[in-house]
Enzyme design. Structure first.
Site, mmCIF file in Angstrom:
data_model
loop_
_atom_site.group_PDB
_atom_site.id
_atom_site.type_symbol
_atom_site.label_atom_id
_atom_site.label_comp_id
_atom_site.label_asym_id
_atom_site.label_seq_id
_atom_site.Cartn_x
_atom_site.Cartn_y
_atom_site.Cartn_z
ATOM 1 N N CYS A 115 29.600 71.623 -11.213
ATOM 2 C CA CYS A 115 29.754 72.880 -10.454
ATOM 3 C C CYS A 115 30.491 73.952 -11.247
ATOM 4 C CB CYS A 115 30.444 72.612 -9.125
ATOM 5 S SG CYS A 115 29.455 71.526 -8.084
ATOM 6 N N HIS A 256 33.208 78.990 -6.228
ATOM 7 C CA HIS A 256 32.103 78.038 -6.117
ATOM 8 C C HIS A 256 31.927 77.684 -4.642
ATOM 9 C CE1 HIS A 256 29.527 74.668 -6.487
ATOM 10 N NE2 HIS A 256 30.455 73.797 -6.164
ATOM 11 N N ASN A 286 25.543 73.810 -1.286
ATOM 12 C CA ASN A 286 26.100 73.746 -2.641
ATOM 13 C C ASN A 286 24.955 73.567 -3.645
ATOM 14 O OD1 ASN A 286 27.385 73.114 -5.028
ATOM 15 N ND2 ASN A 286 28.748 71.569 -4.149
HETATM 16 N N1 COA Z 1 27.487 63.927 9.981
HETATM 17 C C1 COA Z 1 28.236 63.310 10.885
HETATM 18 N N2 COA Z 1 29.296 62.571 10.568
HETATM 19 C C2 COA Z 1 29.622 62.466 9.268
HETATM 20 C C3 COA Z 1 28.859 63.086 8.272
HETATM 21 C C4 COA Z 1 27.746 63.845 8.675
HETATM 22 N N3 COA Z 1 26.974 64.486 7.797
HETATM 23 N N4 COA Z 1 29.413 62.805 7.070
HETATM 24 C C5 COA Z 1 30.473 62.029 7.307
HETATM 25 N N5 COA Z 1 30.600 61.820 8.642
HETATM 26 C C6 COA Z 1 31.586 61.036 9.336
HETATM 27 C C7 COA Z 1 32.133 59.908 8.511
HETATM 28 O O1 COA Z 1 31.272 58.806 8.565
HETATM 29 C C8 COA Z 1 33.467 59.650 9.169
HETATM 30 O O2 COA Z 1 33.238 58.879 10.300
HETATM 31 P P1 COA Z 1 34.266 57.694 10.664
HETATM 32 O O3 COA Z 1 35.569 58.384 10.903
HETATM 33 O O4 COA Z 1 33.628 57.107 11.875
HETATM 34 O O5 COA Z 1 34.263 56.798 9.471
HETATM 35 C C9 COA Z 1 33.894 61.029 9.628
HETATM 36 O O6 COA Z 1 32.708 61.839 9.628
HETATM 37 C C10 COA Z 1 34.920 61.672 8.758
HETATM 38 O O7 COA Z 1 34.516 61.504 7.419
HETATM 39 P P2 COA Z 1 35.318 62.116 6.249
HETATM 40 O O8 COA Z 1 34.648 61.788 4.962
HETATM 41 O O9 COA Z 1 36.757 61.760 6.421
HETATM 42 O O10 COA Z 1 35.140 63.679 6.599
HETATM 43 P P3 COA Z 1 35.753 64.913 5.914
HETATM 44 O O11 COA Z 1 36.418 65.728 6.926
HETATM 45 O O12 COA Z 1 36.493 64.564 4.661
HETATM 46 O O13 COA Z 1 34.439 65.707 5.460
HETATM 47 C C11 COA Z 1 33.143 66.167 3.517
HETATM 48 C C12 COA Z 1 33.535 65.123 4.562
HETATM 49 C C13 COA Z 1 32.205 65.506 2.524
HETATM 50 C C14 COA Z 1 32.459 67.311 4.215
HETATM 51 C C15 COA Z 1 34.430 66.671 2.817
HETATM 52 O O14 COA Z 1 35.225 65.601 2.429
HETATM 53 C C16 COA Z 1 34.131 67.526 1.635
HETATM 54 O O15 COA Z 1 33.500 68.553 1.739
HETATM 55 N N6 COA Z 1 34.632 67.118 0.453
HETATM 56 C C17 COA Z 1 34.377 67.879 -0.758
HETATM 57 C C18 COA Z 1 32.968 67.655 -1.189
HETATM 58 C C19 COA Z 1 32.529 68.638 -2.218
HETATM 59 O O16 COA Z 1 32.771 69.792 -2.077
HETATM 60 N N7 COA Z 1 31.834 68.148 -3.244
HETATM 61 C C20 COA Z 1 31.328 68.957 -4.271
HETATM 62 C C21 COA Z 1 32.452 69.390 -5.135
HETATM 63 S S1 COA Z 1 31.914 70.494 -6.290
#
Ligand code: COA
Length: 331
Positions: A115, A256, A286
């Site tokens: 990214c 980004h 993204n």
């Molecule tokens: N739809 C519904 N539920 C979802 C889901 C989706 N698409 N993705 C994850 N969940 C669920 C998980 O299974 C988890 O459920 P559980 O509590 O029963 O286990 C719950 O949501 C919370 O998951 P978690 O991973 O803790 O959520 P979060 O608040 O951290 O959000 C992201 C997840 C991926 C959106 C977030 O961590 C994020 O954006 N991280 C950065 C990613 C990024 O930007 N990557 C590129 C970098 S350049």
């Protein structure tokens, strides 16, 4: 030797036509529009047509840049394509773009900065202008993330989309500023949190790697989120401070586009409101190396940025990589 700064003289972007909304994804993945929008700010993303690849998106953006600048492809000296999803491991996407647009006199290479790829490439390309060895450098950020997503992993497959953005770099004129400075960083310790395990020399493609879904994005979302906020803020603050600016001097901050909550956290830290920040993650998700040039192109098209405006780009990505570029808009 007198060094000339590089400036951007044209910008464009290309997005595939097909829109995939959160609702559409929710028909095949256990997710919902509410969850995706609340947790990421994404409403929809673009997806390439069958048979298209990264070099096709990149070539379309590049052709538009040449058209805007009114020059022939044969005038291009160098093409850098920032991507983590080249058409194939080799030849490079840059060679394929060179062929597709007819840039017969250019050499080129791909740059793997995830990214942060576009920011890395912009900084790299600007050096060839600065030393005076090259006069027209095409910098492209292009990714087809949908080619490396596991649609059974709801935590990653909802986050990404396909797209490309391109700029032309040329020497700044007397009295122009162009690219003022850049800050670039890598932290290999972060590699374990966001990566694609197979398809390289460590785990070559096999029936087993396919069966274990190793040819797709693997991510520890929580860790990436934490480092992304910190990383993007650090490179933003460092470049502003060392150039004696504050965030309030910026006409446009282009972060980004990975997650709206990451962007909002950076905005809070930098004390920036929506009027000074480029946000289009709702439309495109993204697109990895393409998010920043797409934002730049949209801002230029809508005249949100005009000549002399101060712009700061900041990125964070797999690697971990991070970077910022500070520039004055000279178009
Ligand atoms: N739809 C519904 N539920 C979802 C889901 C989706 N698409 N993705 C994850 N969940 C669920 C998980 O299974 C988890 O459920 P559980 O509590 O029963 O286990 C719950 O949501 C919370 O998951 P978690 O991973 O803790 O959520 P979060 O608040 O951290 O959000 C992201 C997840 C991926 C959106 C977030 O961590 C994020 O954006 N991280 C950065 C990613 C990024 O930007 N990557 C590129 C970098 S350049």
């Amino acid at each position: 030797m007198s060094l000339r700064r590089a400036k951007i003289t044209a910008v464009s972007h290309y997005l595939p036509e097909r829109r995939v909304t959160n609702q559409e994804l929710a028909q095949t993945v256990d997710t919902s529009d509410e969850w995706i929008f609340e947790r990421t700010g994404i409403r929809e993303r673009r997806v390439i047509a069958k048979g298209q690849a990264t070099s096709d998106l990149a070539a379309k953006a590049a052709r538009q840049v040449l058209e805007k600048r009114g020059i022939d492809a044969t005038e291009i000296d160098l093409i850098i394509v920032a991507t983590v999803t080249p058409d194939m491991l080799f030849p490079s996407a840059a060679c394929l773009v060179q062929m597709k647009i007819g840039a017969k006199n250019a050499w080129g290479f791909d740059l793997s900065g995830a990214c942060s790829g576009f920011v890395y490439a912009l900084a790299t390309g600007s050096q060839f202008i600065r030393t005076g060895t090259h006069r027209k450098v095409l910098i492209i950020g292009a990714d087809v993330m949908t080619s490396i997503l596991n649609y059974e992993d709801r935590a990653t497959c909802v986050l990404f989309g396909d797209g490309a953005g391109a700029v032309l770099l040329e020497p700044a004129e007397e009295g122009e500023s162009g690219i003022l400075d850049f800050v670039l960083r890598s932290d290999g310790e972060g590699g374990q949190f966001l990566y694609m395990p197979a398809g390289g020399s460590l785990n070559p493609a096999s029936a087993e790697t396919v069966q274990k879904n190793m040819h797709s994005v693997h991510q520890n979302g929580k860790n990436v989120f934490k480092f992304a906020v910190r990383g993007m803020c650090e490179v933003s603050q460092e470049i502003l401070e060392r150039n004696h600016f504050t965030a309030q001097d910026l006409k446009l901050y282009i972060p980004h586009q990975a997650n709206l909550r990451i962007i909002r956290a950076a905005m809070e830290k930098l004390q920036l409101d929506d009027s000074r920040v480029a946000i289009n993650i709702d439309k495109y998700a993204n697109t990895t190396a393409a998010t920043i040039p797409i934002c730049l192109s949209e801002a230029s098209e809508s005249k949100r940025i005009i000549k002399n405006d101060l712009i700061l780009m900041a990125s964070f990505g797999a690697g971990f990589t991070s970077g910022s570029v500070l520039l004055r808009w000279e178009i």
